[in-house]
Every structure is written in C-alpha cells, then in structure tokens.
Write a protein that holds these residues in place. Structure first.
Motif, PDB file in Angstrom:
ATOM      1  N   CYS A 141       0.858  -1.176   0.000  1.00  0.00           N
ATOM      2  CA  CYS A 141       0.000   0.000   0.000  1.00  0.00           C
ATOM      3  C   CYS A 141       0.899   1.231   0.000  1.00  0.00           C
ATOM      4  CB  CYS A 141      -0.971   0.009   1.176  1.00  0.00           C
ATOM      5  SG  CYS A 141      -0.212   0.161   2.788  1.00  0.00           S
ATOM      6  N   GLY A 142       0.341   2.345  -0.355  1.00  0.00           N
ATOM      7  CA  GLY A 142       1.145   3.557  -0.465  1.00  0.00           C
ATOM      8  C   GLY A 142       0.527   4.718   0.273  1.00  0.00           C
ATOM      9  N   ASP A 143       1.340   5.731   0.472  1.00  0.00           N
ATOM     10  CA  ASP A 143       0.886   6.940   1.130  1.00  0.00           C
ATOM     11  C   ASP A 143       1.723   8.094   0.622  1.00  0.00           C
ATOM     12  OD1 ASP A 143      -0.654   8.522   2.786  1.00  0.00           O
ATOM     13  OD2 ASP A 143       0.598   8.179   4.541  1.00  0.00           O
ATOM     14  N   ILE A 144       1.164   9.270   0.695  1.00  0.00           N
ATOM     15  CA  ILE A 144       1.882  10.489   0.335  1.00  0.00           C
ATOM     16  C   ILE A 144       1.744  11.451   1.496  1.00  0.00           C
ATOM     17  CG2 ILE A 144       2.038  12.435  -1.250  1.00  0.00           C
ATOM     18  CD1 ILE A 144       0.650  10.695  -3.344  1.00  0.00           C
ATOM     19  N   THR A 145       2.838  12.081   1.855  1.00  0.00           N
ATOM     20  CA  THR A 145       2.790  13.115   2.879  1.00  0.00           C
ATOM     21  C   THR A 145       3.563  14.309   2.371  1.00  0.00           C
ATOM     22  OG1 THR A 145       3.060  13.571   5.237  1.00  0.00           O
ATOM     23  CG2 THR A 145       4.846  12.376   4.170  1.00  0.00           C
ATOM     24  N   TYR A 146       3.381  15.433   3.010  1.00  0.00           N
ATOM     25  CA  TYR A 146       4.094  16.632   2.581  1.00  0.00           C
ATOM     26  C   TYR A 146       4.723  17.284   3.796  1.00  0.00           C
ATOM     27  CZ  TYR A 146      -0.456  18.572   3.861  1.00  0.00           C
ATOM     28  OH  TYR A 146      -1.606  18.889   4.519  1.00  0.00           O
ATOM     29  N   ILE A 147       5.883  17.886   3.564  1.00  0.00           N
ATOM     30  CA  ILE A 147       6.686  18.453   4.641  1.00  0.00           C
ATOM     31  C   ILE A 147       7.030  19.892   4.265  1.00  0.00           C
ATOM     32  CG2 ILE A 147       8.820  18.195   5.967  1.00  0.00           C
ATOM     33  CD1 ILE A 147       8.707  15.199   4.680  1.00  0.00           C
ATOM     34  N   PRO A 148       6.692  20.869   5.100  1.00  0.00           N
ATOM     35  CA  PRO A 148       7.074  22.243   4.775  1.00  0.00           C
ATOM     36  C   PRO A 148       8.574  22.428   5.001  1.00  0.00           C
ATOM     37  CG  PRO A 148       5.933  22.179   6.886  1.00  0.00           C
ATOM     38  CD  PRO A 148       5.908  20.781   6.330  1.00  0.00           C
ATOM     39  N   THR A 149       9.246  23.048   4.048  1.00  0.00           N
ATOM     40  CA  THR A 149      10.678  23.355   4.180  1.00  0.00           C
ATOM     41  C   THR A 149      10.871  24.832   3.887  1.00  0.00           C
ATOM     42  OG1 THR A 149      11.294  22.999   1.871  1.00  0.00           O
ATOM     43  CG2 THR A 149      11.218  21.037   3.298  1.00  0.00           C
ATOM     44  N   GLY A 150      12.063  25.311   4.105  1.00  0.00           N
ATOM     45  CA  GLY A 150      12.373  26.705   3.807  1.00  0.00           C
ATOM     46  C   GLY A 150      12.283  27.025   2.328  1.00  0.00           C
ATOM     47  N   GLU A 151      12.321  26.009   1.492  1.00  0.00           N
ATOM     48  CA  GLU A 151      12.270  26.206   0.042  1.00  0.00           C
ATOM     49  C   GLU A 151      10.920  25.828  -0.549  1.00  0.00           C
ATOM     50  OE1 GLU A 151      15.523  24.179  -1.750  1.00  0.00           O
ATOM     51  OE2 GLU A 151      16.965  25.004  -0.325  1.00  0.00           O
ATOM     52  N   THR A 191       5.533   6.944  -0.179  1.00  0.00           N
ATOM     53  CA  THR A 191       6.092   5.699   0.354  1.00  0.00           C
ATOM     54  C   THR A 191       5.252   4.520  -0.099  1.00  0.00           C
ATOM     55  OG1 THR A 191       4.806   5.949   2.390  1.00  0.00           O
ATOM     56  CG2 THR A 191       7.077   6.758   2.434  1.00  0.00           C
ATOM     57  N   VAL A 192       5.915   3.371  -0.201  1.00  0.00           N
ATOM     58  CA  VAL A 192       5.244   2.106  -0.485  1.00  0.00           C
ATOM     59  C   VAL A 192       5.575   1.187   0.683  1.00  0.00           C
ATOM     60  CG1 VAL A 192       5.067   0.136  -2.040  1.00  0.00           C
ATOM     61  CG2 VAL A 192       5.447   2.426  -2.977  1.00  0.00           C
ATOM     62  N   ILE A 193       4.552   0.610   1.297  1.00  0.00           N
ATOM     63  CA  ILE A 193       4.722  -0.219   2.484  1.00  0.00           C
ATOM     64  C   ILE A 193       4.264  -1.640   2.168  1.00  0.00           C
ATOM     65  CG2 ILE A 193       3.976  -0.564   4.883  1.00  0.00           C
ATOM     66  CD1 ILE A 193       3.516   2.518   4.946  1.00  0.00           C
ATOM     67  N   ASP A 194       5.060  -2.619   2.573  1.00  0.00           N
ATOM     68  CA  ASP A 194       4.659  -4.019   2.456  1.00  0.00           C
ATOM     69  C   ASP A 194       3.704  -4.305   3.614  1.00  0.00           C
ATOM     70  OD1 ASP A 194       4.454  -6.824   2.639  1.00  0.00           O
ATOM     71  OD2 ASP A 194       6.405  -7.082   1.707  1.00  0.00           O
ATOM     72  N   ILE A 195       2.491  -4.695   3.306  1.00  0.00           N
ATOM     73  CA  ILE A 195       1.487  -4.913   4.348  1.00  0.00           C
ATOM     74  C   ILE A 195       1.902  -6.059   5.272  1.00  0.00           C
ATOM     75  CG2 ILE A 195      -0.908  -5.613   4.766  1.00  0.00           C
ATOM     76  CD1 ILE A 195      -1.653  -4.099   2.213  1.00  0.00           C
ATOM     77  N   ALA A 196       2.588  -7.073   4.738  1.00  0.00           N
ATOM     78  CA  ALA A 196       2.976  -8.222   5.562  1.00  0.00           C
ATOM     79  C   ALA A 196       3.953  -7.830   6.659  1.00  0.00           C
ATOM     80  CB  ALA A 196       3.588  -9.311   4.681  1.00  0.00           C
ATOM     81  N   SER A 197       4.934  -7.013   6.326  1.00  0.00           N
ATOM     82  CA  SER A 197       5.971  -6.665   7.303  1.00  0.00           C
ATOM     83  C   SER A 197       5.788  -5.271   7.892  1.00  0.00           C
ATOM     84  CB  SER A 197       7.351  -6.736   6.639  1.00  0.00           C
ATOM     85  OG  SER A 197       7.454  -5.748   5.627  1.00  0.00           O
ATOM     86  N   ARG A 198       4.909  -4.493   7.269  1.00  0.00           N
ATOM     87  CA  ARG A 198       4.679  -3.097   7.662  1.00  0.00           C
ATOM     88  C   ARG A 198       5.952  -2.268   7.543  1.00  0.00           C
ATOM     89  NH1 ARG A 198      -0.455  -2.248  11.270  1.00  0.00           N
ATOM     90  NH2 ARG A 198      -1.654  -3.894  10.338  1.00  0.00           N
TER      91      ARG A 198
END
Length: 153
Positions: free
Chosen positions: A97-107, A114-121
C-alpha cells in the motif's frame, strides 16, 4: 449576594477578554483558563461559560493544503485486496500500500511518497519531489520493485 456574582463575572470577563485579545484571538477556554490560573485568578469552571457568553472562541490558523486532485480521465481501479490490511508474515511482497505526505521546508513543500509491504509493515520504496504529479508515486513504486523484486502475478 447575587449581585456579587454578577460583579465577579463582569470582572472575570474583562480578564478573559484581555487574555483572549493578547493571544490574538487564538486561545479558547482551556488556554485562557490556564493563563488565568498561572496568574492566580480564581476562576474555576466559569471560564468556558463566560467565554461563550462574551461571544469569544479560539481559532487556529493552519494553512490548508490540497494534496490530491482526482483525474477525471482516469479509470477506476479494482480493489484487489478487498481493504484487508491485516499483516500476514507468510505473504511478503504480495500486498503493498502507499501513502503520500508533505513536509514544509524553507524552500517550499517537499512531497514524500512511500510504499509499504502490508505483511511486514516496512517501507519497501520511497521517492521525494517538489511536486505531487503521478511520477512521484511511480518513482516510489519503481524503487520498491527494484529493492524487493516481487514475483509477477
């Protein structure tokens, strides 16, 4: 005696209003109450009632950031795992499964897919970019496939 409570409420409302104003309108009842307690003001549970009566409320100034905009031309994709995200250690590299996050930076914003293996997390692939276009997710999937080399099905 009743007039004494009204006078005390009026005095406390003045203090509440001053604290609220000093917070630039951001403090609600819990924070106003905490400030008054630190200043040794006897206020108890009246703070919430008096804040409401004065028409005051806290607010937060978080910037809204729209992350995904569906493509009306994109076709619907079937849910091949039936929303079953239960880890199964015997099924490594069979359900991701996948997820997207965003991080504010100075630029500006940095986007992380990210892609996560559900079996191992565990994260099995990831990618970063300064945009949220499809290739960000595609790059994360490519990284996961190069790292894990899942069997074709």
């Amino acid at each position: 005696m009743h007039h004494g409570f009204l006078r005390c409420d009026a005095e406390l409302t003045e203090k509440i209003t001053a604290v609220h104003r000093a917070s630039r309108g951001t403090y609600g009842a819990p924070r106003v109450h905490a400030v008054l307690r630190r200043e040794a003001v006897q206020c108890g549970r009246r703070v919430a009632r008096l804040i409401r009566a004065a028409g005051l409320h806290g607010s937060h100034h978080r910037r809204r950031h729209r992350t995904t905009i569906p493509d009306p031309q994109a076709g619907a994709r079937p849910d091949l795992i039936g929303r079953d995200f239960t880890p199964d250690p015997a099924a490594l590299d069979t359900r991701w499964c996948g997820d997207i996050t965003y991080i504010p930076t100075g630029e500006g914003w940095l986007y992380l897919a990210t892609v996560i293996d559900i079996a191992s997390r565990r994260v099995v692939g990831w990618a970063t970019a300064d945009h949220l276009r499809t290739e960000l997710v595609a790059d994360a999937l490519k990284a996961a496939c190069q790292q894990r080399r899942p069997a074709r099905s």
